[in-house]
Design a protein around this motif. Structure first.
Motif, PDB file in Angstrom:
ATOM      1  N   LYS A  93       2.357   0.767   1.880  1.00  0.00           N
ATOM      2  CA  LYS A  93       3.811   0.921   1.830  1.00  0.00           C
ATOM      3  C   LYS A  93       4.463  -0.222   1.063  1.00  0.00           C
ATOM      4  CE  LYS A  93       6.193   2.101   5.409  1.00  0.00           C
ATOM      5  NZ  LYS A  93       6.665   2.101   6.827  1.00  0.00           N
TER       6      LYS A  93
ATOM      7  N   TRP B  86       3.219  -2.085  -1.322  1.00  0.00           N
ATOM      8  CA  TRP B  86       2.985  -1.969  -2.772  1.00  0.00           C
ATOM      9  C   TRP B  86       3.924  -0.935  -3.377  1.00  0.00           C
ATOM     10  CZ3 TRP B  86       1.748   1.392  -6.629  1.00  0.00           C
ATOM     11  CH2 TRP B  86       1.397   0.815  -7.859  1.00  0.00           C
ATOM     12  N   LEU B  87       4.026   0.236  -2.724  1.00  0.00           N
ATOM     13  CA  LEU B  87       4.874   1.317  -3.244  1.00  0.00           C
ATOM     14  C   LEU B  87       6.342   0.901  -3.258  1.00  0.00           C
ATOM     15  CD1 LEU B  87       3.136   4.308  -1.412  1.00  0.00           C
ATOM     16  CD2 LEU B  87       3.141   3.920  -3.880  1.00  0.00           C
ATOM     17  N   ASN B  88       6.804   0.249  -2.168  1.00  0.00           N
ATOM     18  CA  ASN B  88       8.207  -0.176  -2.114  1.00  0.00           C
ATOM     19  C   ASN B  88       8.521  -1.204  -3.197  1.00  0.00           C
ATOM     20  OD1 ASN B  88       8.987   1.493  -0.010  1.00  0.00           O
ATOM     21  ND2 ASN B  88       8.352   0.019   1.566  1.00  0.00           N
TER      22      ASN B  88
ATOM     23  N   PHE C 200       6.758   7.817  -6.765  1.00  0.00           N
ATOM     24  CA  PHE C 200       6.126   7.345  -5.533  1.00  0.00           C
ATOM     25  C   PHE C 200       6.605   8.074  -4.281  1.00  0.00           C
ATOM     26  CE2 PHE C 200       6.128   3.477  -8.349  1.00  0.00           C
ATOM     27  CZ  PHE C 200       4.797   3.587  -8.695  1.00  0.00           C
TER      28      PHE C 200
ATOM     29  N   LEU D  95       3.343   8.326   4.100  1.00  0.00           N
ATOM     30  CA  LEU D  95       3.089   7.097   4.861  1.00  0.00           C
ATOM     31  C   LEU D  95       4.184   6.865   5.906  1.00  0.00           C
ATOM     32  CD1 LEU D  95       1.950   4.830   1.895  1.00  0.00           C
ATOM     33  CD2 LEU D  95       0.494   5.589   3.777  1.00  0.00           C
ATOM     34  N   ASN D  96       5.442   7.077   5.507  1.00  0.00           N
ATOM     35  CA  ASN D  96       6.552   6.868   6.451  1.00  0.00           C
ATOM     36  C   ASN D  96       6.467   7.836   7.628  1.00  0.00           C
ATOM     37  OD1 ASN D  96       7.742   4.714   5.130  1.00  0.00           O
ATOM     38  ND2 ASN D  96       8.967   6.029   3.808  1.00  0.00           N
TER      39      ASN D  96
ATOM     40  N   LYS E 240       5.064   7.795  -0.472  1.00  0.00           N
ATOM     41  CA  LYS E 240       5.890   7.053   0.485  1.00  0.00           C
ATOM     42  C   LYS E 240       6.279   7.933   1.662  1.00  0.00           C
ATOM     43  CE  LYS E 240       9.245   4.413  -0.803  1.00  0.00           C
ATOM     44  NZ  LYS E 240      10.460   3.970  -1.510  1.00  0.00           N
TER      45      LYS E 240
END
Lengths: 113, 113
Positions: B83, B85-87, A79, A86-87, A83
């Motif tokens: 974010k 969901w991924l986390n 991921f 997005l971050n 991630k």
């Protein structure tokens, strides 16, 4: 750069399907055979294999054969690219809001002088 | 629950395209008119509008009309569902690795006794 971008295309597109997200959710809990993964899904095996192929093409899942059994696992750092993207956008967006806050604060201080 | 999932479908699918990610990267820096957004893309306006529609349907972008101009901005908390969901998957995955580390540590301690 273009490889990075095309991987993000495949990765986000792969995540945009509930069957594929369920497979990833299952694999986050540990590796599984293709039959174990397919079991909860009411789907013909060839359609299910298409989903797995998309997850492998997107570097989200790895698989290996042991005898006649194919075993799937979450790819290392599966991921991370999604991630990171997005971050990065979030930080730019929040940095912008912080600068706006500073601007308003300065404006208020000027006014109260 | 199903609304949450279908929003994730739209959101991740919307992110799986380089033109749409470029629009989001631009909007993270601040709001923009449709013409400003379209300018760097060599694309007919109707095709470009299709990309914008997908971003709005996925709750990633909001737009408003001012006179004849449509102004777009990043939706509030646009990236939060993706974010989250991924986390969540990452935490489950890393929790699993931590438990595996503990298991190996215990095994080594037993052996050294």
């Amino acid at each position: 750069m273009s490889k990075y971008y095309s991987n993000l295309d495949l990765c986000f597109s792969a995540l945009g399907d509930p069957t594929r997200r369920m497979i990833l959710q299952r694999l986050a809990r540990g590796e599984a055979t293709v039959s174990e993964l397919a079991e909860p899904h009411e789907m013909a095996l060839p359609s299910f294999m298409e989903h797995l192929k998309k997850l492998e093409a997107a570097n989200l899942v790895k698989s290996r054969k042991e005898g006649r059994t194919r075993i799937c696992q979450l790819a290392p750092d599966a991921f991370t690219p999604a991630k990171d993207w997005l971050n990065e956008q979030n930080e730019i967006w929040e940095g912008r809001l912080d600068r706006f806050d500073d601007y308003i604060k300065n404006l208020m201080q000027e006014r109260n002088k």
